[in-house]
Each structure stands twice: as structure tokens, then as C-alpha cells.
Write an enzyme that holds these catalytic residues in place. Structure first.
Site, PDB file in Angstrom:
ATOM      1  N   SER A  56      -9.181  12.556 -17.351  1.00  0.00           N
ATOM      2  CA  SER A  56      -9.244  13.676 -16.397  1.00  0.00           C
ATOM      3  C   SER A  56     -10.648  13.956 -15.849  1.00  0.00           C
ATOM      4  O   SER A  56     -10.761  14.339 -14.674  1.00  0.00           O
ATOM      5  CB  SER A  56      -8.581  14.939 -16.954  1.00  0.00           C
ATOM      6  OG  SER A  56      -9.154  15.303 -18.165  1.00  0.00           O
ATOM      7  N   ARG A  79       1.698   2.261  -1.229  1.00  0.00           N
ATOM      8  CA  ARG A  79       2.499   2.368  -2.451  1.00  0.00           C
ATOM      9  C   ARG A  79       1.773   3.177  -3.526  1.00  0.00           C
ATOM     10  O   ARG A  79       2.377   3.583  -4.509  1.00  0.00           O
ATOM     11  CB  ARG A  79       2.857   0.972  -2.999  1.00  0.00           C
ATOM     12  CG  ARG A  79       3.732   0.139  -2.096  1.00  0.00           C
ATOM     13  CD  ARG A  79       5.045   0.837  -1.772  1.00  0.00           C
ATOM     14  NE  ARG A  79       5.732   1.338  -2.935  1.00  0.00           N
ATOM     15  CZ  ARG A  79       6.525   0.614  -3.722  1.00  0.00           C
ATOM     16  NH1 ARG A  79       6.752  -0.640  -3.440  1.00  0.00           N
ATOM     17  NH2 ARG A  79       7.109   1.138  -4.785  1.00  0.00           N
ATOM     18  N   HIS A  80       0.464   3.372  -3.337  1.00  0.00           N
ATOM     19  CA  HIS A  80      -0.316   4.086  -4.361  1.00  0.00           C
ATOM     20  C   HIS A  80      -0.178   5.585  -4.119  1.00  0.00           C
ATOM     21  O   HIS A  80      -0.944   6.204  -3.382  1.00  0.00           O
ATOM     22  CB  HIS A  80      -1.771   3.594  -4.336  1.00  0.00           C
ATOM     23  CG  HIS A  80      -1.883   2.180  -4.812  1.00  0.00           C
ATOM     24  ND1 HIS A  80      -2.108   1.857  -6.135  1.00  0.00           N
ATOM     25  CD2 HIS A  80      -1.712   1.007  -4.165  1.00  0.00           C
ATOM     26  CE1 HIS A  80      -2.106   0.539  -6.277  1.00  0.00           C
ATOM     27  NE2 HIS A  80      -1.862  -0.001  -5.096  1.00  0.00           N
ATOM     28  N   ARG A  91       3.318   5.743  17.551  1.00  0.00           N
ATOM     29  CA  ARG A  91       4.218   6.564  18.377  1.00  0.00           C
ATOM     30  C   ARG A  91       3.401   7.334  19.398  1.00  0.00           C
ATOM     31  O   ARG A  91       3.810   7.539  20.517  1.00  0.00           O
ATOM     32  CB  ARG A  91       4.981   7.578  17.514  1.00  0.00           C
ATOM     33  CG  ARG A  91       5.956   6.962  16.550  1.00  0.00           C
ATOM     34  CD  ARG A  91       6.752   8.060  15.871  1.00  0.00           C
ATOM     35  NE  ARG A  91       7.600   8.759  16.826  1.00  0.00           N
ATOM     36  CZ  ARG A  91       8.053  10.006  16.650  1.00  0.00           C
ATOM     37  NH1 ARG A  91       7.729  10.691  15.577  1.00  0.00           N
ATOM     38  NH2 ARG A  91       8.834  10.547  17.553  1.00  0.00           N
ATOM     39  N   ARG A 177     -10.495   8.336 -10.671  1.00  0.00           N
ATOM     40  CA  ARG A 177      -9.493   7.803 -11.606  1.00  0.00           C
ATOM     41  C   ARG A 177      -8.468   6.942 -10.855  1.00  0.00           C
ATOM     42  O   ARG A 177      -8.137   5.836 -11.281  1.00  0.00           O
ATOM     43  CB  ARG A 177      -8.768   8.964 -12.306  1.00  0.00           C
ATOM     44  CG  ARG A 177      -7.659   8.479 -13.193  1.00  0.00           C
ATOM     45  CD  ARG A 177      -6.867   9.610 -13.791  1.00  0.00           C
ATOM     46  NE  ARG A 177      -5.816   9.077 -14.651  1.00  0.00           N
ATOM     47  CZ  ARG A 177      -5.021   9.812 -15.380  1.00  0.00           C
ATOM     48  NH1 ARG A 177      -5.136  11.119 -15.395  1.00  0.00           N
ATOM     49  NH2 ARG A 177      -4.088   9.246 -16.135  1.00  0.00           N
ATOM     50  N   ARG A 186      -5.260  -4.156  -8.022  1.00  0.00           N
ATOM     51  CA  ARG A 186      -5.405  -4.924  -6.787  1.00  0.00           C
ATOM     52  C   ARG A 186      -6.579  -5.897  -6.772  1.00  0.00           C
ATOM     53  O   ARG A 186      -6.725  -6.653  -5.800  1.00  0.00           O
ATOM     54  CB  ARG A 186      -5.508  -3.974  -5.589  1.00  0.00           C
ATOM     55  CG  ARG A 186      -4.305  -3.060  -5.423  1.00  0.00           C
ATOM     56  CD  ARG A 186      -3.006  -3.831  -5.245  1.00  0.00           C
ATOM     57  NE  ARG A 186      -1.882  -2.929  -4.947  1.00  0.00           N
ATOM     58  CZ  ARG A 186      -0.661  -3.326  -4.609  1.00  0.00           C
ATOM     59  NH1 ARG A 186      -0.370  -4.618  -4.573  1.00  0.00           N
ATOM     60  NH2 ARG A 186       0.282  -2.449  -4.354  1.00  0.00           N
TER      61      ARG A 186
END
Ligand code: FAD
Length: 221
Positions: A56, A79-80, A91, A177, A186
Site C-alpha cells: 500500500s 485490460r489493466h 467518433r 504499485r 508486460r
């Protein structure tokens, strides 16, 4: 029609960082010393915190990183879930004609078995064909996209023909963190080559901005 730009690079830049190695140590010392705890010595503490899983304090510092990367890399970045994202809209804005083409160092052949594939450079035919097909696909799709924009088709519809090799831009914001967890996943050899290129640059940014935390992370690997 705009000229088409081809690239094999991942654009990665630090937008902002907050906190510091010292703040990580201070954050941890609140638990034992209270608020008035600013001490010179931090290296041993930061190393022990990361090694022993006291994560933490590493949430009190963080970074926003900007990426200029193909859409297939963006899909892996988002995705993280422990990060906040801001992604360029196709758009409400037109695409820019910049597309990814694998560079000469990018291995092209997949060998071995599922979950433990290896990549090898590939034959001359694979090398030549891969690059020319990427280019032709990008050029063809850009002509179609540009034509639809010219005749007044909405951006959000015209974009459907653009391939995942199109570059896009995003901000990714998270705690130290989260970034270190991102590096664990990755920079690993199982991660796809292109996101590993991007992660290696994130690693260099962390090394520069949070050297004590970075060496604690590296030492615990
Ligand atoms: C080599 C590789 C191959 C991959 N292949 C695929 C694939 O084929 N298909 C696919 O869909 N994905 C794939 N992924 C994506 C992967 O499954 C993860 O979604 C992604 O790496 C993010 O990891 P994360 O959830 O640990 O990270 P983050 O989302 O940043 O989360 C950080 C940590 O927070 C905690 N956390 C986050 N969300 C939750 C939650 N909902 N509940 C409980 N705890 C949570 C977990 O401890 C997690 O590790 C792949 C990833 C890698 C690195």
C-alpha cells in the site's frame, strides 16, 4: 489524401508523476511513527516493503503515461483495470493516417506449444510478405476511410474499416504499485513483442523517477 505514416515504434512519454521514493517510505512510517516521520534513510525500508508484500505505501505515488501505439496494443493496455484511461475518440475526431508495420527485429514465426510458444525471426518470404501485406492493408483501408469521410459519412461509421494496426493515443494513470504490477506482466517474455516494447520504456521512466523503488522491484524478481 494525407500521406500515410508507417512506424514500428511505440510512443511512450511521461505526462506527470507524483510522489517519490521518499514518499513511499514516509507513507509506510505513518504506521509506526505517525505524521512527523520524514527520515533520510529510505533504501532498506523501501526494499523490505516490496520484498515482503507491503504494497500500500506504493499506492501513494504514481504516474500518468501517454502512449502513441497501435490499437491492438491499446486493447492490451486497457485490460489493466486498476488504471484510469483517457483514449482518443474516433467518433468525435478523425483518425490520423499512421499505421504499424513490424520492424526487421520483430520475430514472425510462432513455434512450440500453447502457453509456451517461442517466436523466431521467420523466413525471408515471411519477412517480406508480412511487411508488404501490412502496408497494402493500411493503404487500402485508409483510401476507403478517407472516401467515406469525404462524402460525409459519420466518423463513428467510417472508422469501422480501419485495421488494428492504426495508431491511437491514450493516457494511462495509476499508482506506482499498479505500474510495477504492469511491468511484471508486460516485460515478461510471454507478453507480446509490441506491448513489451512499450513496457520497456515504462520501465526506463520508473527507473529514472523512482530509482529506489525500481531497484527494490528489480531485486525481488
Ligand atoms: C502474457 C499475457 C497473455 C494474456 N492473454 C490474455 C487472453 O488470451 N485473453 C484475455 O482475456 N486476457 C489476456 N491477458 C490479460 C490478463 O488476463 C489480464 O486481464 C491483464 O494482464 C491485467 O492483469 P490484472 O487484472 O492482474 O491487472 P489490473 O487490472 O491492473 O489489476 C491489478 C490487480 O488488482 C486486482 N484486481 C483487479 N481487478 C480485480 C477484480 N475484478 N477482482 C479481484 N481483484 C482484482 C488483482 O490482484 C490484479 O492483479 C493476458 C495478459 C498477459 C500478460
Amino acid at each position: 489524401m494525407n500521406d500515410i505514416d508507417f512506424s514500428s515504434e511505440m510512443g511512450v512519454e511521461l505526462i506527470e508523476s507524483w510522489g517519490s521514493d521518499r514518499k513511499v517510505a514516509q507513507s509506510a512510517r505513518v504506521s509506526t511513527l505517525g505524521l512527523d516521520n520524514d527520515r533520510e534513510k529510505i533504501t532498506g525500508l523501501v526494499r523490505a516493503l516490496w520484498r515482503d508484500g507491503h504494497f500500500s505505501p506504493f499506492e501513494s505515488s504514481g504516474m500518468t503515461i501517454g502512449f502513441d501505439a497501435p490499437m491492438f496494443v491499446r486493447d492490451q493496455l486497457v485490460r489493466h483495470k486498476s488504471f484510469a484511461f483517457s483514449v482518443k475518440s474516433l467518433r468525435y475526431s478523425e483518425a490520423a493516417p499512421k499505421f504499424y508495420v513490424p520492424g526487421e527485429d520483430r520475430p514472425l514465426a510462432q513455434v512450440g506449444k500453447a502457453l509456451d510458444y517461442r517466436r523466431e525471426p521467420g523466413t525471408a518470404l515471411q519477412q517480406k510478405s508480412t511487411r508488404s501485406i501490412h502496408r497494402a492493408n493500411a493503404e487500402g483501408s485508409w483510401i476507403d476511410y478517407d472516401y467515406m469521410i469525404q462524402i460525409g459519412v459519420a466518423d463513428e461509421v467510417a472508422r469501422n474499416v480501419l485495421p488494428p494496426s492504426l495508431y491511437t493515443q491514450l493516457w494511462m494513470t495509476g499508482s506506482l504499485r499498479s505500474w510495477l504490477h504492469f511491468l511484471d506482466q508486460r516485460t515478461d517474455k510471454h507478453a507480446q513483442y509490441e506491448i513489451r516494447q512499450a513496457a520497456n520504456e515504462v520501465e526506463a521512466i520508473i527507473c529514472e523517477n523512482f530509482p529506489t523503488t525500481y531497484s527494490a522491484w528489480l531485486g525481488a524478481k
